[in-house]
Design a protein around this motif. Structure first.
Motif, short mmCIF file in Angstrom:
data_model
loop_
_atom_site.label_atom_id
_atom_site.label_comp_id
_atom_site.label_asym_id
_atom_site.label_seq_id
_atom_site.Cartn_x
_atom_site.Cartn_y
_atom_site.Cartn_z
N LEU A 43 0.82 -1.21 0.00
CA LEU A 43 0.00 0.00 0.00
C LEU A 43 0.86 1.27 0.00
O LEU A 43 0.69 2.14 -0.86
CB LEU A 43 -0.94 -0.02 1.21
CG LEU A 43 -1.97 1.12 1.28
CD1 LEU A 43 -3.28 0.60 1.86
CD2 LEU A 43 -1.47 2.26 2.17
N ILE A 44 1.76 1.38 0.95
CA ILE A 44 2.56 2.61 1.07
C ILE A 44 3.45 2.83 -0.16
O ILE A 44 3.47 3.93 -0.73
CB ILE A 44 3.39 2.58 2.36
CG1 ILE A 44 2.46 2.59 3.57
CG2 ILE A 44 4.35 3.77 2.42
CD1 ILE A 44 3.17 2.48 4.91
N PRO A 45 4.23 1.81 -0.62
CA PRO A 45 5.04 2.04 -1.82
C PRO A 45 4.22 2.39 -3.05
O PRO A 45 4.65 3.22 -3.86
CB PRO A 45 5.78 0.71 -2.00
CG PRO A 45 5.78 0.08 -0.66
CD PRO A 45 4.49 0.48 -0.03
N SER A 46 3.05 1.77 -3.20
CA SER A 46 2.22 2.05 -4.37
C SER A 46 1.78 3.50 -4.41
O SER A 46 1.80 4.16 -5.46
CB SER A 46 1.00 1.12 -4.38
OG SER A 46 1.39 -0.23 -4.50
N MET A 47 1.39 4.04 -3.26
CA MET A 47 0.94 5.43 -3.22
C MET A 47 2.12 6.38 -3.42
O MET A 47 1.97 7.43 -4.06
CB MET A 47 0.21 5.70 -1.91
CG MET A 47 -1.12 4.97 -1.80
SD MET A 47 -2.15 5.52 -0.43
CE MET A 47 -1.15 5.02 0.97
N LEU A 48 3.29 6.03 -2.88
CA LEU A 48 4.46 6.88 -3.10
C LEU A 48 4.87 6.91 -4.58
O LEU A 48 5.42 7.91 -5.06
CB LEU A 48 5.63 6.38 -2.25
CG LEU A 48 5.55 6.65 -0.75
CD1 LEU A 48 6.71 5.98 -0.02
CD2 LEU A 48 5.51 8.14 -0.45
N LYS A 49 4.57 5.82 -5.29
CA LYS A 49 4.92 5.76 -6.70
C LYS A 49 3.90 6.46 -7.58
O LYS A 49 4.08 6.53 -8.80
CB LYS A 49 5.05 4.29 -7.13
CG LYS A 49 6.25 3.59 -6.51
CD LYS A 49 6.28 2.12 -6.87
CE LYS A 49 7.45 1.41 -6.19
NZ LYS A 49 7.47 -0.05 -6.47
N GLY A 50 2.83 6.97 -7.00
CA GLY A 50 1.88 7.78 -7.75
C GLY A 50 0.59 7.10 -8.13
O GLY A 50 -0.23 7.70 -8.84
N TYR A 51 0.37 5.86 -7.69
CA TYR A 51 -0.89 5.20 -8.00
C TYR A 51 -2.04 5.88 -7.26
O TYR A 51 -1.85 6.47 -6.20
CB TYR A 51 -0.83 3.72 -7.63
CG TYR A 51 0.09 2.90 -8.51
CD1 TYR A 51 -0.35 2.42 -9.74
CD2 TYR A 51 1.40 2.65 -8.13
CE1 TYR A 51 0.49 1.68 -10.56
CE2 TYR A 51 2.26 1.92 -8.95
CZ TYR A 51 1.80 1.43 -10.15
OH TYR A 51 2.63 0.71 -10.96
N ASP A 52 -3.24 5.77 -7.82
CA ASP A 52 -4.41 6.42 -7.24
C ASP A 52 -4.61 5.94 -5.80
O ASP A 52 -4.86 4.76 -5.57
CB ASP A 52 -5.65 6.09 -8.08
CG ASP A 52 -6.90 6.78 -7.55
OD1 ASP A 52 -6.77 7.84 -6.92
OD2 ASP A 52 -8.00 6.24 -7.75
N PRO A 53 -4.52 6.84 -4.82
CA PRO A 53 -4.61 6.41 -3.42
C PRO A 53 -5.96 5.82 -3.04
O PRO A 53 -6.04 4.91 -2.22
CB PRO A 53 -4.30 7.69 -2.63
CG PRO A 53 -4.60 8.80 -3.58
CD PRO A 53 -4.28 8.28 -4.94
N VAL A 54 -7.03 6.34 -3.65
CA VAL A 54 -8.36 5.80 -3.34
C VAL A 54 -8.45 4.35 -3.81
O VAL A 54 -8.93 3.46 -3.08
CB VAL A 54 -9.46 6.66 -4.01
CG1 VAL A 54 -10.83 6.03 -3.78
CG2 VAL A 54 -9.44 8.07 -3.45
N MET A 55 -7.98 4.08 -5.02
CA MET A 55 -8.03 2.72 -5.55
C MET A 55 -7.13 1.79 -4.75
O MET A 55 -7.52 0.67 -4.40
CB MET A 55 -7.60 2.73 -7.02
CG MET A 55 -7.64 1.36 -7.69
SD MET A 55 -9.30 0.64 -7.72
CE MET A 55 -10.13 1.83 -8.81
N VAL A 56 -5.92 2.24 -4.44
CA VAL A 56 -4.97 1.39 -3.72
C VAL A 56 -5.51 1.05 -2.33
O VAL A 56 -5.50 -0.11 -1.91
CB VAL A 56 -3.60 2.08 -3.61
CG1 VAL A 56 -2.68 1.29 -2.69
CG2 VAL A 56 -2.97 2.22 -4.98
N CYS A 57 -5.99 2.06 -1.59
CA CYS A 57 -6.53 1.82 -0.25
C CYS A 57 -7.76 0.93 -0.30
O CYS A 57 -7.93 0.05 0.57
CB CYS A 57 -6.87 3.14 0.43
SG CYS A 57 -5.44 4.12 0.94
N SER A 58 -8.60 1.11 -1.31
CA SER A 58 -9.80 0.29 -1.41
C SER A 58 -9.46 -1.17 -1.69
O SER A 58 -10.00 -2.09 -1.05
CB SER A 58 -10.70 0.84 -2.53
OG SER A 58 -11.04 2.19 -2.29
#
Length: 373
Positions: free
Chosen positions: A164-179
């Motif tokens: 979760l944390i690396p994906s958001m740092l890399k710029g992926y949509d935070p809403v989609m990643v957290c969901s």
């Protein structure tokens, strides 16, 4: 029974293997920012506070400490270190003789120490003791199921830290990643703890649909109350660290969804278990009765779970409320502030998720339950 055990065993093995893979999975952010430096444990053998400037509540300057190195390249050596103070109670610490510190040792090209920074108290060993005590208590209380609970906790932590944390740092949509992470963690937790059966499936389907509801409510509430993601602690530091591409508002909505996921998962298995208990104990029970029984249990749980969310969110915001009251801030100013609005969004969004999970899980439970003949 053998088929049931084999399914549970297979799911446990898969979860364990995935956890091991996540442990060794690189995050993409492993880099040594300290050249010719290493962290090591050290025992404080002496202190010198002569250069510390005491200004009442706050201290500035530097505390000089003598350190007996307990690990690293200089293990066994006595080095002089510095404890730098910034005047922040939250960040600063004062060492005493006998403390165990975590020190950063900077070295020259020959490996000789040139500067030793006493970063903080060394807490890792005590943290291990605390967590281990909790795991032992869990196993003593729940037996084999306690081991499943431990595996689900480890898997959930690894998903957050390694995915979760690396994906958001890399710029992926935070809403989609957290969901997605919330759904995955919910599924693994339910099927690990409650087994791979229809009861767990009904709980997961109810939780999944409720998580979708939570996402929509979080996004709408954030937009409706004009909340910016900068209300998140340390969020501006992320931008200044080179991650200006981050969508802080989307990150806020995603975090709200993730935070509500635990309560949603908890209530979903309670409702599903209630329906299954009635269905297994009563002969020729109707699906309507199953639905009504599950709803009754869910209604009782909604009130307590909503209060739990409120206390959790307000507990983290309590010191800010104390500041408002101490400064005699008008109630209207408090309620319309960005900080209070963000807490309201979190509490209300979680409440919507909890309210929706009861009828949805009850509906799936009644539909998936096989009547006992």
């Amino acid at each position: 029974m053998f088929h049931k055990l084999s399914k549970d065993g297979a799911f446990i093995c898969v979860s364990f293997v995935l956890s091991v893979i996540l442990i060794f999975l690189p995050t993409g952010f492993q880099r040594n920012i300290y050249v010719n430096a290493e962290g090591a444990r050290a025992k404080v053998i002496k202190t010198d506070d002569s250069t510390v400037v005491d200004t009442g509540l706050f201290r500035q300057g530097e505390q000089r400490v003598g350190l007996m190195m307990l690990s690293g390249k200089h293990e066994g050596e006595i080095l002089d270190g510095i404890n730098m103070l910034s005047g922040s109670l939250a960040q600063d610490k004062m060492f005493e003789k006998g403390d165990v510190a975590w020190a950063l040792v900077e070295m020259d090209g020959d490996g000789d120490p040139v500067f030793v920074n006493a970063v903080d108290n060394y807490r890792l060993s005590r943290e291990v003791v605390l967590v281990s005590s909790f795991f032992v208590a869990l196993v003593l209380f729940a037996g084999r199921r306690g081991l499943r609970m431990i595996l689900s906790l480890v898997f959930s932590f690894l998903c957050i830290w390694k995915l979760l944390i690396p994906s958001m740092l890399k710029g992926y949509d935070p809403v989609m990643v957290c969901s997605v992470m919330t759904v995955v963690i919910s599924a693994v937790t339910l099927f690990l703890v409650s087994g791979t059966n229809r009861r767990s499936l009904a709980a997961f389907l109810g939780a999944f649909c409720s998580i979708l509801v939570t996402i929509l409510v979080a996004m709408f509430s954030t937009w409706f109350l004009m909340i910016h993601g900068s209300v998140l602690e340390m969020s501006e530091s992320l931008l200044y660290s080179g991650f200006v591409h981050l969508d802080l508002t989307g990150l806020f909505s995603g975090i709200v969804t993730l935070a509500a996921g635990g309560a949603i998962t908890d209530l979903s298995i309670d409702v599903s278990a209630a329906a299954w208990e009635v269905g297994d104990k009563v002969e020729n029970v109707s699906r309507r009765t199953l639905f009504d029984s599950a709803m009754e249990v869910g209604r009782a749980g909604v009130g307590t779970q909503t209060t739990t969310l409120l206390l959790a969110y307000m507990g983290s915001y309590l010191t800010v409320m104390m500041v408002f009251m101490a400064q005699a801030t008008p109630v209207a100013n408090i309620l319309t502030s960005k900080q209070m609005a963000s807490e309201l969004v979190q509490a209300v969004t979680g409440a919507f998720g909890i309210i929706s999970v009861t009828p949805l899980t009850a509906l799936f439970s009644a539909g998936l339950h096989v009547k006992r003949k």
